[in-house]
Design a protein around this motif. Sequence first.
Motif, short mmCIF file in Angstrom:
data_model
loop_
_atom_site.label_atom_id
_atom_site.label_comp_id
_atom_site.label_asym_id
_atom_site.label_seq_id
_atom_site.Cartn_x
_atom_site.Cartn_y
_atom_site.Cartn_z
N ILE A 180 0.89 -1.56 0.18
CA ILE A 180 -0.16 -0.05 0.05
C ILE A 180 1.08 1.48 0.17
N LYS A 181 0.72 2.02 -0.83
CA LYS A 181 1.47 3.06 -0.77
C LYS A 181 1.11 3.96 -0.24
N VAL A 182 0.20 4.50 -0.07
CA VAL A 182 -1.25 5.49 0.69
C VAL A 182 -2.15 5.32 1.35
N GLN A 213 -2.95 3.45 -7.81
CA GLN A 213 -3.79 1.74 -7.72
C GLN A 213 -3.04 1.58 -6.08
N GLU A 214 -2.18 1.46 -5.77
CA GLU A 214 -2.09 0.71 -5.05
C GLU A 214 -2.22 1.46 -3.61
N ASN A 223 -20.02 11.80 -3.33
CA ASN A 223 -19.08 12.73 -4.32
C ASN A 223 -16.93 12.44 -4.06
N CYS A 224 -17.45 13.03 -2.59
CA CYS A 224 -15.83 12.71 -1.95
C CYS A 224 -15.30 11.39 -2.11
N LEU A 225 -16.46 10.07 -2.30
CA LEU A 225 -15.49 8.61 -2.19
C LEU A 225 -15.29 8.29 -3.88
N GLU A 226 -16.28 9.15 -4.63
CA GLU A 226 -16.02 8.89 -6.24
C GLU A 226 -14.47 9.49 -6.24
N THR A 227 -14.29 10.25 -5.69
CA THR A 227 -12.71 10.92 -5.95
C THR A 227 -11.95 10.16 -5.57
N LEU A 228 -12.60 9.20 -4.84
CA LEU A 228 -10.53 8.29 -4.52
C LEU A 228 -10.71 6.97 -4.44
N VAL A 229 -11.97 6.76 -4.83
CA VAL A 229 -11.61 5.45 -5.34
C VAL A 229 -11.10 5.08 -6.92
N TYR A 270 -3.32 12.13 -5.17
CA TYR A 270 -2.52 10.78 -4.80
C TYR A 270 -1.04 10.53 -5.49
N GLU A 271 -1.28 10.36 -6.47
CA GLU A 271 0.00 10.40 -7.74
C GLU A 271 0.83 10.64 -7.31
N ARG A 272 0.20 12.09 -7.80
CA ARG A 272 1.00 13.36 -8.08
C ARG A 272 2.19 13.65 -6.10
N LEU A 273 0.98 13.66 -5.75
CA LEU A 273 1.82 14.03 -4.23
C LEU A 273 3.07 12.73 -4.17
#
Length: 256
Positions: A2-4, A30-31, A19-25, A99-102
């Motif tokens: 798990i990366k994040v 991926q990890e 809406n919040c969860l849609e942007t997270l899933v 989260y990929e960027r961060l």
Amino acid sequence: MIKVSIIVPVYNVEKYLENCLETLVNQTLQEIEIIVVNDGATDSSPDIIRKFAQKYSNIIALEKPNGGLSDARNYGLPYAKGEYIGYVDSDDYVDYDMYERLYNKAKEGDYDVVECDLHHVFPDGSIDTEIGERITDKKEMLMMGRSVVWNKIYKRDWLVDTGVIFPKGCIYEDVEFFVKLVPHIHTYSYVDAASIYYVQRGDSINNKQTLKTLDILTILQHIKDYYVENELFEEYKEALEFFYTRILLCSSFSRM
């Protein structure tokens, strides 16, 4: 691996949660795991959480009695397995590549903390983008850094080792958390993107002018006690003095 790990405290946000969860899933990274903490919600939020948990295997659904935002964040941390920790408030939402960027920036320099810029989303639908200063000096961070917790990721092992958690029962919890972390920071970086959308809710506790506004005095006392007890006060005294003046006169008292 798990990366994040993203910790999402939830309390009566049925209007915003999906809406919040849609942007997270749908993150491009991926990890990840999404730790959703139901903090005793009494609306349809638990049903929304169950729906997402059944559909997505990387959602970890937790439940606890209501204890407030800080308590829910603290509750979620021991369940996190990621290299890095992120926090998202359940009425906000993020870009799909946040989260990929961060994470990529964090791994590039093995940074303790990586921060992005943010958007303010107003009830009329307008959006104002906030670009922050790129501060890496710790005393300048205390004086002028952005204390919000949800536009950053934190190296998990480092964060746990600091022992810093959120203060239960107070608003301005991000202020205490950030200011206590600053002396422990070794490396800090930024990504050049505004990736999180901070939804301005009129019914938010931070927008209600009640006696809870006085919590800032408790928070500032906690911070001073922490710096004194950990023999940090003399080193950071002038930066803290500037910070206290700014947050009291320019933020809290003007709000009152």
